[in-house]
Design a protein around this motif. Sequence first.
Motif, PDB file in Angstrom:
ATOM      1  N   GLN A 189       0.815  -1.221   0.000  1.00  0.00           N
ATOM      2  CA  GLN A 189       0.000   0.000   0.000  1.00  0.00           C
ATOM      3  C   GLN A 189       0.849   1.272   0.000  1.00  0.00           C
ATOM      4  O   GLN A 189       0.324   2.378  -0.128  1.00  0.00           O
ATOM      5  N   ILE A 190       2.157   1.134   0.164  1.00  0.00           N
ATOM      6  CA  ILE A 190       3.019   2.321   0.198  1.00  0.00           C
ATOM      7  C   ILE A 190       3.057   2.968  -1.183  1.00  0.00           C
ATOM      8  O   ILE A 190       3.337   2.289  -2.184  1.00  0.00           O
ATOM      9  N   PRO A 191       2.773   4.260  -1.292  1.00  0.00           N
ATOM     10  CA  PRO A 191       2.761   4.921  -2.603  1.00  0.00           C
ATOM     11  C   PRO A 191       4.151   5.021  -3.218  1.00  0.00           C
ATOM     12  O   PRO A 191       5.152   5.136  -2.511  1.00  0.00           O
ATOM     13  N   ILE A 192       4.207   4.952  -4.541  1.00  0.00           N
ATOM     14  CA  ILE A 192       5.459   5.120  -5.285  1.00  0.00           C
ATOM     15  C   ILE A 192       5.545   6.580  -5.703  1.00  0.00           C
ATOM     16  O   ILE A 192       4.660   7.097  -6.388  1.00  0.00           O
ATOM     17  N   GLU A 193       6.606   7.240  -5.292  1.00  0.00           N
ATOM     18  CA  GLU A 193       6.674   8.694  -5.443  1.00  0.00           C
ATOM     19  C   GLU A 193       7.433   9.170  -6.671  1.00  0.00           C
ATOM     20  O   GLU A 193       7.420  10.365  -6.975  1.00  0.00           O
ATOM     21  N   SER A 194       8.109   8.278  -7.374  1.00  0.00           N
ATOM     22  CA  SER A 194       8.871   8.728  -8.547  1.00  0.00           C
ATOM     23  C   SER A 194       9.061   7.580  -9.524  1.00  0.00           C
ATOM     24  O   SER A 194       8.909   6.400  -9.179  1.00  0.00           O
ATOM     25  N   GLY A 195       9.416   7.958 -10.764  1.00  0.00           N
ATOM     26  CA  GLY A 195       9.694   6.954 -11.776  1.00  0.00           C
ATOM     27  C   GLY A 195      10.909   6.121 -11.421  1.00  0.00           C
ATOM     28  O   GLY A 195      10.972   4.925 -11.738  1.00  0.00           O
ATOM     29  N   GLU A 196      11.898   6.716 -10.731  1.00  0.00           N
ATOM     30  CA  GLU A 196      13.093   5.971 -10.329  1.00  0.00           C
ATOM     31  C   GLU A 196      12.740   4.871  -9.336  1.00  0.00           C
ATOM     32  O   GLU A 196      13.272   3.761  -9.413  1.00  0.00           O
ATOM     33  N   GLN A 197      11.852   5.200  -8.395  1.00  0.00           N
ATOM     34  CA  GLN A 197      11.411   4.182  -7.435  1.00  0.00           C
ATOM     35  C   GLN A 197      10.630   3.075  -8.132  1.00  0.00           C
ATOM     36  O   GLN A 197      10.790   1.896  -7.827  1.00  0.00           O
ATOM     37  N   ALA A 198       9.779   3.458  -9.087  1.00  0.00           N
ATOM     38  CA  ALA A 198       8.986   2.465  -9.821  1.00  0.00           C
ATOM     39  C   ALA A 198       9.904   1.519 -10.587  1.00  0.00           C
ATOM     40  O   ALA A 198       9.705   0.292 -10.586  1.00  0.00           O
ATOM     41  N   THR A 199      10.928   2.071 -11.223  1.00  0.00           N
ATOM     42  CA  THR A 199      11.871   1.236 -11.968  1.00  0.00           C
ATOM     43  C   THR A 199      12.633   0.300 -11.037  1.00  0.00           C
ATOM     44  O   THR A 199      12.856  -0.880 -11.348  1.00  0.00           O
ATOM     45  N   ALA A 200      13.045   0.824  -9.881  1.00  0.00           N
ATOM     46  CA  ALA A 200      13.775  -0.008  -8.909  1.00  0.00           C
ATOM     47  C   ALA A 200      12.900  -1.149  -8.414  1.00  0.00           C
ATOM     48  O   ALA A 200      13.368  -2.286  -8.256  1.00  0.00           O
ATOM     49  N   GLU A 201      11.611  -0.875  -8.158  1.00  0.00           N
ATOM     50  CA  GLU A 201      10.704  -1.944  -7.719  1.00  0.00           C
ATOM     51  C   GLU A 201      10.549  -2.994  -8.811  1.00  0.00           C
ATOM     52  O   GLU A 201      10.606  -4.196  -8.548  1.00  0.00           O
ATOM     53  N   LEU A 202      10.337  -2.541 -10.034  1.00  0.00           N
ATOM     54  CA  LEU A 202      10.152  -3.485 -11.131  1.00  0.00           C
ATOM     55  C   LEU A 202      11.404  -4.332 -11.330  1.00  0.00           C
ATOM     56  O   LEU A 202      11.318  -5.542 -11.597  1.00  0.00           O
ATOM     57  N   ALA A 203      12.574  -3.725 -11.167  1.00  0.00           N
ATOM     58  CA  ALA A 203      13.832  -4.468 -11.281  1.00  0.00           C
ATOM     59  C   ALA A 203      13.903  -5.573 -10.233  1.00  0.00           C
ATOM     60  O   ALA A 203      14.373  -6.687 -10.504  1.00  0.00           O
ATOM     61  N   ALA A 204      13.436  -5.273  -9.027  1.00  0.00           N
ATOM     62  CA  ALA A 204      13.457  -6.275  -7.954  1.00  0.00           C
ATOM     63  C   ALA A 204      12.446  -7.385  -8.222  1.00  0.00           C
ATOM     64  O   ALA A 204      12.733  -8.573  -7.991  1.00  0.00           O
ATOM     65  N   ARG A 222      21.443   4.141  -6.970  1.00  0.00           N
ATOM     66  CA  ARG A 222      22.285   5.227  -6.488  1.00  0.00           C
ATOM     67  C   ARG A 222      21.726   5.923  -5.251  1.00  0.00           C
ATOM     68  O   ARG A 222      22.481   6.395  -4.401  1.00  0.00           O
ATOM     69  N   TYR A 223      20.429   6.027  -5.151  1.00  0.00           N
ATOM     70  CA  TYR A 223      19.818   6.846  -4.107  1.00  0.00           C
ATOM     71  C   TYR A 223      19.076   5.982  -3.090  1.00  0.00           C
ATOM     72  O   TYR A 223      18.637   4.869  -3.389  1.00  0.00           O
ATOM     73  N   LYS A 224      18.936   6.534  -1.893  1.00  0.00           N
ATOM     74  CA  LYS A 224      18.283   5.792  -0.821  1.00  0.00           C
ATOM     75  C   LYS A 224      16.872   5.362  -1.212  1.00  0.00           C
ATOM     76  O   LYS A 224      16.458   4.233  -0.951  1.00  0.00           O
ATOM     77  N   ALA A 225      16.124   6.255  -1.838  1.00  0.00           N
ATOM     78  CA  ALA A 225      14.744   5.929  -2.220  1.00  0.00           C
ATOM     79  C   ALA A 225      14.702   4.754  -3.178  1.00  0.00           C
ATOM     80  O   ALA A 225      13.809   3.895  -3.106  1.00  0.00           O
ATOM     81  N   GLN A 226      15.681   4.688  -4.110  1.00  0.00           N
ATOM     82  CA  GLN A 226      15.746   3.565  -5.039  1.00  0.00           C
ATOM     83  C   GLN A 226      16.054   2.263  -4.301  1.00  0.00           C
ATOM     84  O   GLN A 226      15.439   1.221  -4.564  1.00  0.00           O
ATOM     85  N   LYS A 227      17.023   2.335  -3.395  1.00  0.00           N
ATOM     86  CA  LYS A 227      17.417   1.137  -2.652  1.00  0.00           C
ATOM     87  C   LYS A 227      16.271   0.636  -1.780  1.00  0.00           C
ATOM     88  O   LYS A 227      16.028  -0.569  -1.683  1.00  0.00           O
ATOM     89  N   THR A 228      15.581   1.576  -1.146  1.00  0.00           N
ATOM     90  CA  THR A 228      14.430   1.190  -0.321  1.00  0.00           C
ATOM     91  C   THR A 228      13.372   0.509  -1.162  1.00  0.00           C
ATOM     92  O   THR A 228      12.812  -0.525  -0.782  1.00  0.00           O
ATOM     93  N   ALA A 229      13.077   1.098  -2.337  1.00  0.00           N
ATOM     94  CA  ALA A 229      12.077   0.523  -3.234  1.00  0.00           C
ATOM     95  C   ALA A 229      12.494  -0.868  -3.705  1.00  0.00           C
ATOM     96  O   ALA A 229      11.667  -1.784  -3.800  1.00  0.00           O
ATOM     97  N   PHE A 230      13.784  -1.042  -3.981  1.00  0.00           N
ATOM     98  CA  PHE A 230      14.294  -2.331  -4.465  1.00  0.00           C
ATOM     99  C   PHE A 230      14.110  -3.409  -3.396  1.00  0.00           C
ATOM    100  O   PHE A 230      13.609  -4.507  -3.678  1.00  0.00           O
ATOM    101  N   VAL A 231      14.506  -3.104  -2.152  1.00  0.00           N
ATOM    102  CA  VAL A 231      14.378  -4.082  -1.070  1.00  0.00           C
ATOM    103  C   VAL A 231      12.910  -4.403  -0.808  1.00  0.00           C
ATOM    104  O   VAL A 231      12.530  -5.561  -0.610  1.00  0.00           O
TER     105      VAL A 231
END
Length: 310
Positions: A13-28, A121-130
């Motif tokens: 339910q956590i909202p995705i705030e940017s395209g970078e986060q969305a890409t990191a999630e999809l990669a995971a 590269r960024y904390k938000a990306q890493k958080t989204a990936f995990v």
Amino acid sequence: MSFSIEAKNELAQIPIESGEQATAELAAFIRTNGIVTMSFRDEMGLYFSTENNPTARRIYRLIKTLYQTEPQIQMIKNDLRRKNLYKLVLEDDEIVRYLLSDTWWPHLEVQQPIEEQMPLRYKAQKTAFVRAAFLGSGSITNPKKYYHLEIVVNSMQTAKWLCQIAEALGLKPGIMERKESLVFYLKGAEDISDLLTYMGASSSVLELENVRVIKDLRNNVNRLVNCETANINKTVHASMKQVEAIEYIQNHGGLSSLPAGLQELAQLRLNHPETPLKELGEMLAKPLGKSGVNHRLRRIVEYAKELQGE
């Protein structure tokens, strides 16, 4: 509902705030519960499978938002497990290739290893990936039993990426092999709580901490009870030994053979075999402290041993 599913439902339910986060999630998601296929015409396909409905919906929204296409959704019922399996299928070769390129998949040859350097590269990306990795193939054992979190991944490089992120948080992750899979894992309530906090599962963290407090309280109570029981057993054993010594003296020359101070204490111990030393000392005509009583009783026991030696 299991603790693991509750945590996943919260994270989904956590909202995705940017395209970078969305890409990191999809990669995971691709690296945990995704499968890349290649047809005999060299056309690429991609599909995901999960038993968690919120996770399936999240993958669907990611693909639709990033690539303006809707993957096919299939639901397969499993009566034995009483769970549904959700499959999301993407068969457009051009979109799949774009998607894999955007999510740092190793050249479009699936057999090649994933690049060594972490692209996050960024904390938000890493958080989204995990977070997505856990949603894709993670699980947490019921904390009431023991503490164990794991994420099954499809390559050693992905496991290493997760370890790098976890170690940067001060956690102590591990990697193990299970059949044909690799598993990133954490043990210990504190590490698991920290990772859940990092991913954003605040409600699950509170539940875990409540369980942890109750378990620690029970363990402390058990330790105190065991310690008290051991002390009681020790006291009872010492008291029995003292009574036996006094009775031996009484039957071999009588208590009158003891000095006056020891006679009084010996008689008190016979009359009050279970009384603690402190209370026993307070019963004397001239009260003694616990150490003084203990010293006199040792003298009585030693005297009995001397008689036995004779």
